[in-house]
Every structure is written in structure tokens, then in C-alpha cells.
Scaffold this motif. Structure first.
Motif, PDB file in Angstrom:
ATOM      1  N   GLU A 128      22.272  31.634  78.340  1.00 20.43           N
ATOM      2  CA  GLU A 128      22.652  31.792  76.926  1.00 20.43           C
ATOM      3  C   GLU A 128      23.959  31.056  76.611  1.00 20.43           C
ATOM      4  OE1 GLU A 128      21.819  35.791  75.816  1.00 20.43           O
ATOM      5  OE2 GLU A 128      22.127  35.406  73.680  1.00 20.43           O
ATOM      6  N   VAL A 133      23.086  25.735  72.822  1.00 15.69           N
ATOM      7  CA  VAL A 133      22.567  27.037  72.375  1.00 15.69           C
ATOM      8  C   VAL A 133      23.614  27.630  71.425  1.00 15.69           C
ATOM      9  CG1 VAL A 133      21.852  29.369  73.059  1.00 15.69           C
ATOM     10  CG2 VAL A 133      21.391  27.429  74.581  1.00 15.69           C
ATOM     11  N   PRO A 291      12.039  35.140  74.619  1.00 15.53           N
ATOM     12  CA  PRO A 291      12.733  34.289  75.576  1.00 15.53           C
ATOM     13  C   PRO A 291      13.112  35.058  76.835  1.00 15.53           C
ATOM     14  CG  PRO A 291      14.089  34.664  73.625  1.00 15.53           C
ATOM     15  CD  PRO A 291      12.783  35.313  73.372  1.00 15.53           C
ATOM     16  N   PHE A 294      17.095  30.519  79.250  1.00 14.71           N
ATOM     17  CA  PHE A 294      17.304  29.173  78.720  1.00 14.71           C
ATOM     18  C   PHE A 294      17.358  28.225  79.910  1.00 14.71           C
ATOM     19  CE2 PHE A 294      19.058  32.144  75.634  1.00 14.71           C
ATOM     20  CZ  PHE A 294      18.432  31.722  74.480  1.00 14.71           C
ATOM     21  N   VAL A 304      21.377  22.701  77.435  1.00 13.19           N
ATOM     22  CA  VAL A 304      20.045  23.302  77.384  1.00 13.19           C
ATOM     23  C   VAL A 304      18.963  22.217  77.315  1.00 13.19           C
ATOM     24  CG1 VAL A 304      19.851  23.540  74.851  1.00 13.19           C
ATOM     25  CG2 VAL A 304      18.750  25.223  76.336  1.00 13.19           C
ATOM     26  N   VAL A 307      13.391  26.429  76.684  1.00  5.50           N
ATOM     27  CA  VAL A 307      13.408  27.893  76.776  1.00  5.50           C
ATOM     28  C   VAL A 307      12.163  28.324  77.530  1.00  5.50           C
ATOM     29  CG1 VAL A 307      13.502  30.081  75.504  1.00  5.50           C
ATOM     30  CG2 VAL A 307      14.584  28.043  74.523  1.00  5.50           C
ATOM     31  N   VAL A 339      19.017  24.917  70.521  1.00  9.10           N
ATOM     32  CA  VAL A 339      18.461  26.250  70.278  1.00  9.10           C
ATOM     33  C   VAL A 339      19.349  26.969  69.275  1.00  9.10           C
ATOM     34  CG1 VAL A 339      17.900  28.514  71.282  1.00  9.10           C
ATOM     35  CG2 VAL A 339      17.537  26.449  72.638  1.00  9.10           C
ATOM     36  N   LYS A 341      19.783  30.700  67.849  1.00  4.87           N
ATOM     37  CA  LYS A 341      19.350  32.096  68.010  1.00  4.87           C
ATOM     38  C   LYS A 341      19.539  32.795  66.676  1.00  4.87           C
ATOM     39  CE  LYS A 341      22.526  32.634  71.079  1.00  4.87           C
ATOM     40  NZ  LYS A 341      23.477  33.479  71.811  1.00  4.87           N
TER      41      LYS A 341
END
Ligand code: NAP
Length: 483
Positions: A128, A133, A291, A294, A304, A307, A339, A341
Motif C-alpha cells: 500500500e 498508489v 485487493p 499491490f 506499483v 494489483v 492506483v 484507492k
């Protein structure tokens, strides 16, 4: 209670004296609606709104998408509140560092906390922390020119694929900003650094991934229709994800919103083209995936590259609308270079504030803050409104009803007090606040100072065909207010 009683005695003893000293912390929709309702309900009230930023309006300025200007019109109403002679705005005043909660409670009879949710829910899964991310909030603050995130610089150049985790309206906002033509965004108040990055963006493909199915997607129909209407968009939704179980039917029977969202997704899946042309923007709705980790890039250490998801299935009762996602033990991967979130904002407590860490809210009954003593005892003169009170859900107007409830609680508490009890104990209110801030050499930004920022932003915007060109650094914002 005695002090609050004393204040009431003073309030009732002289209707002409402005004796009800109220501080609202946070100048977003919850804060401004609270101030507006308090001004109407209590003629003797003097309301001070403080905000840690030099700019007012919270989520309306920093959260609402730049291509939703109609949602920002409410700023006119909030400005009228700020211009009321019994109301003041003091920006650049941070609860916790400029002034503590206990100090505020000593200075004011009533303190209403409406400072929202300035953090994020997290997954707590491996990877994460990888670069690339980000939380959707950070990305939103970046494109909206929030001074804390104008330096975010998400890498939109070295990948053609972004994964957005979550399927609420914030997820739709960030996906839409990534996929819309920058030429269309150029006439909005989007921050110029974001517009420049989006113009150079290589991202053409966005996956919107949900842990549950299309009958549970958290977005609303209007916002879904808007993203589906992006020019030349290729939409991909797997037919087998759209199969309806009796439990889903039951859920949709109980929610018109869910039914409309499901119908829109079904229609989009049927009308989606089979052939993609080169450079065409793509939106993939992926359901039943949560998820698991990562994935780090092999080529670019610390970044990253995708996922890893666990496939899910729905379990639990449909009647209560609570079918939950349960892992199946099967996994698959999606590759990407970015990514976002988008699984919800989270409020942050301050010292001395009772806080429910699991729910991320201040425990309260109808806006009355409950003490952390374990008994349901309201804290004297301390109230809460907005996302800090009910969690990060609802549209701007939801805060209107929320503020009504909190102000009704304040009014009831005042009425219940015996006006003859205690003695007339004045509170310093505004004068006390300003004295304390001056002693601490804190540069307070008044509403008239904000209006200087506002005029300058509008002037800069008018030069390039935008409604405003936001000033995006603390330095620029504060310097302008000192002129
Ligand atoms: P939201 O609507 O609550 O959506 C959160 C999403 O995150 C849901 O899809 C949820 O899935 C998912 N999620 C939560 N925890 C998860 C986990 N541990 N793992 C995987 N997925 C998870 O929140 P939001 O999008 O941040 O929006 C906040 C509020 O602002 C909403 O009320 C929204 O309508 C409003 N808003 C409105 C507008 C507008 O009107 N244009 C724009 C932006 C925001 P589950 O459903 O499975 O929990």
C-alpha cells in the motif's frame, strides 16, 4: 454544566446583549449550514467560524469536481452567511496546533466541530506504501489545488492504465477526470498543474473495481450517466457479472438508486462496442474483486505495477441490504501504473475529543458529543456536525439536515437550562480567540482577506478563459492576504 447555565442566564437576562458565543470549527458545508441555522435560531448568538486553511468552503472548494460548477453555487449562500454582522470567518487557525479544544471550550459557550474528514480509510494490505498508489482524496485535492497536495505529482505519463478501487461517486469523479478530454477541463477551475499533467497523460484505460456486484455499486445514477457519456468512451462490463440472483432482486426492490444504477450498467454493457480504435478511452467496470496486495514493479523498484485481487462472492442477508463480499480463495492480477484507492474518507480526532476509532466518527446523539466516560453523558456545550458526526457519506445538501438536527439539539439544551441557575458568566468569545491567536503570532485570515484571494483567482482565470485560476500554495495564499 454550571458555566453553560450561567451563559443561559446571561442570554435570557438581556436580549440585546450578544451573549451566546459560538465557535464552529470547519468552514465546509456542515460548518456554514450550522452557522446559518444558529444565526436564525439565536438572535443573540455571535458565531465565529475557524478553519485551518486560509480559504473557506472546505469540500466545496477542495472536493467537488472542477467539472461540476453547478454544485459550487452554494458558495454564494455561504458568503452571505459570512457577511452577516454576527458572523466571522477566521482562516489559517488550526484546531490542535493554533488552539486546543479545551481552550476553545473555555472561550466559547458552544463549540460545534464540523471539520470533516481529512484522512482516508486504508486496506492495510502489502504494497500500500508503493509509489503510484494514492488515495482518491489526495488525487482530488491535487486537481482541486488544495495547498497540502499541489505537489503530489502523480505519474500519469509512464503508464496507460489506472486502477480505481471502490465504486462510489468519488471513484467516478477521479475516473472521469482521468478519462475526460483535457480540452473540456480547460474551461473549469481545475488547478493548472493538474491540467498540464492531464494534457500529457498517457492514461487511456481505467478499471473501476468493486468488491461486490453491480447491484451493490455505491455510485448514484446521475454520476454514472455522466461518466458513461464521455465522448468516444469504450465501456466494458462482463455479462456474467450482471446475472441477477434472488437476493440481488430483493436488495434492488428496497433501493430505487441501486435498481437505476444496475439498469444503467446493464444497458451500458449491451451497447458497448466490440472494437476499440487506437487511443480510445476505456472504462472497465470490474466486480467481485477485493485487493489482496499491490504488486511492485520489477523494472522500477518501489513503484506499483499492478494489483493482485481475490475473487469474491456475496454472502449474508439481502433483505437488510447487507450482502457482503466474501473471498473465494481464487486470485487474479490487473496490471497498472497508477492506483487510486477510493474506499472512503476518514475523520481525525483532536486531543480531548471523544472518538470512535472503528467508525471514524465522534460518538454523539443528534449532534451532542457523548463523553468518553462510558456512560451516554453529553459533553457540556460541545457538538458535532457533518462527516465528523455521521461518517463520510451524503451530498452537500445532506449537511443542511444534519446542521438542522445539531442546532435543534443546541436550542433544546439552551431551553432546558434554568435561566435563574448559576450566575451571569460571560465568555470572551471572539475577543478571547483573537487575543490568544495574536499572543501566539498566528496570522489570521479574515473573510475580507479571502475575498482578496477570490478576486485574484478570478482575475487570473479570466486571462485564460477559466472561472478562476486557483492559488495552490500556502505561501501564495498567505502572502496575498498580507497585502
Ligand atoms: P462511498 O460512496 O461510501 O463508496 C465507497 C466505496 O468503497 C464503495 O464502493 C465501497 O464498497 C468501497 N469500499 C469501502 N471499503 C472497502 C474495502 N475495505 N475494500 C474494498 N472496497 C471498499 O464513498 P465515496 O465514494 O468516498 O463518497 C463519499 C460520499 O460523497 C458519498 O455519499 C457520495 O455519494 C458523496 N459524493 C457525491 C458526489 C456527487 O454527488 N456528485 C461526488 C462525490 C462524492 P462497498 O459498497 O462494498 O462497501
Amino acid at each position: 454544566m454550571a458555566i453553560f447555565g450561567a451563559m443561559i442566564a446571561r442570554t435570557f437576562s438581556s436580549a440585546t446583549v450578544r451573549s451566546l458565543r459560538v465557535c464552529v470549527v470547519g468552514s465546509g458545508p456542515a460548518g456554514f449550514y450550522t452557522a446559518e441555522k444558529m444565526l436564525k435560531a439565536h438572535e443573540e448568538a455571535e458565531i465565529d467560524i475557524i478553519d485551518r486553511l486560509p480559504t473557506p468552503f472546505g469540500l466545496v472548494r477542495s472536493g467537488v469536481a472542477p467539472d461540476h460548477p453547478e454544485t459550487k453555487i452554494v458558495i454564494n449562500q455561504f458568503s452571505r452567511v459570512a457577511h452577516n454582522e454576527r458572523c466571522s470567518f477566521f482562516g489559517n487557525v488550526s484546531l490542535g496546533s493554533s488552539i486546543s479544544l479545551s481552550e476553545l471550550r473555555q472561550i466559547y459557550h458552544v463549540v460545534v466541530l464540523a471539520y470533516g474528514a481529512e484522512s482516508d480509510r486504508v486496506f492495510g494490505i502489502p504494497g500500500e506504501e508503493l509509489s503510484g498508489v494514492h488515495s482518491a482524496r489526495e488525487f482530488v485535492w491535487w486537481y482541486n489545488g488544495h495547498p497540502d497536495f499541489s505537489q503530489l505529482a502523480p505519474d500519469l505519463k509512464n503508464t496507460d492504465t489506472a486502477i480505481v478501487l471502490g465504486q462510489g461517486n468519488v471513484a467516478l469523479d477521479v475516473a472521469r477526470i482521468l478519462l475526460r478530454s483535457p480540452a473540456e477541463l480547460a474551461t473549469t477551475d481545475i488547478a493548472s498543474h493538474a491540467l498540464a499533467a492531464l494534457r500529457e497523460s498517457s492514461i487511456r484505460k481505467v478499471y473501476l473495481v468493486g468488491r461486490r456486484g453491480p447491484a451493490q455499486a455505491a455510485c448514484t445514477a446521475k454520476e454514472l450517466r455522466e461518466i458513461l457519456a464521455i465522448k468516444n468512451l469504450y465501456v466494458n462490463i462482463k455479462q456474467d457479472h450482471l446475472q441477477i440472483t434472488s437476493a440481488n432482486e430483493e436488495e434492488m426492490k428496497n433501493s430505487r438508486i441501486r435498481r437505476r444504477v444496475f439498469d444503467l450498467l446493464s444497458k451500458a454493457s449491451l451497447s458497448s462496442q466490440t472494437h476499440l480504435s487506437s487511443g480510445q478511452p476505456e472504462l472497465h467496470f470490474t466486480f467481485f474483486r477485493k485487493p489482496d496486495k499491490f504488486i511492485e514493479s520489477n523494472d522500477k523498484s518501489g513503484h506499483v505495477a499492478g494489483v493482485n485481487f481475490e475473487k469474491t462472492t456475496l454472502k449474508g442477508s439481502a433483505g437488510s441490504g447487507n450482502q457482503i463480499a466474501a473471498g473465494t480463495g481464487e486470485y487474479d492480477d490487473l496490471k497498472c501504473g497508477l492506483v487510486l484507492k477510493s474506499i472512503g474518507y476518514k475523520s481525525i480526532p483532536v486531543d480531548g475529543l471523544p472518538f470512535d476509532h472503528s467508525k471514524g466518527v465522534v460518538p454523539n446523539i443528534s449532534g451532542r458529543v457523548l463523553s468518553s466516560s462510558g456512560v451516554d453523558q453529553p459533553e457540556d456545550g460541545l457538538y458535532v456536525c457533518g462527516w465528523l458526526k455521521r461518517g463520510p457519506t451524503g451530498i452537500i445538501a445532506t449537511n443542511l439536515y444534519d446542521a438542522e438536527e445539531t442546532v435543534a439539539s443546541i436550542s433544546d439544551d439552551i431551553k432546558k437550562k434554568d435561566p435563574t441557575s448559576g450566575f451571569a458568566s460571560a465568555k470572551p468569545g471572539r475577543e478571547g480567540l483573537l487575543q490568544l491567536l495574536e499572543n501566539r503570532k498566528i496570522h489570521v485570515v479574515a473573510f475580507s482577506d479571502w475575498e482578496k484571494i477570490d478576486s485574484e483567482e478570478k482575475r487570473l482565470g479570466s486571462l485564460i478563459g477559466k472561472p478562476r485560476e486557483k492559488l495552490t500554495s500556502w505561501k501564495e495564499l498567505l502572502e496575498l492576504t498580507k497585502r
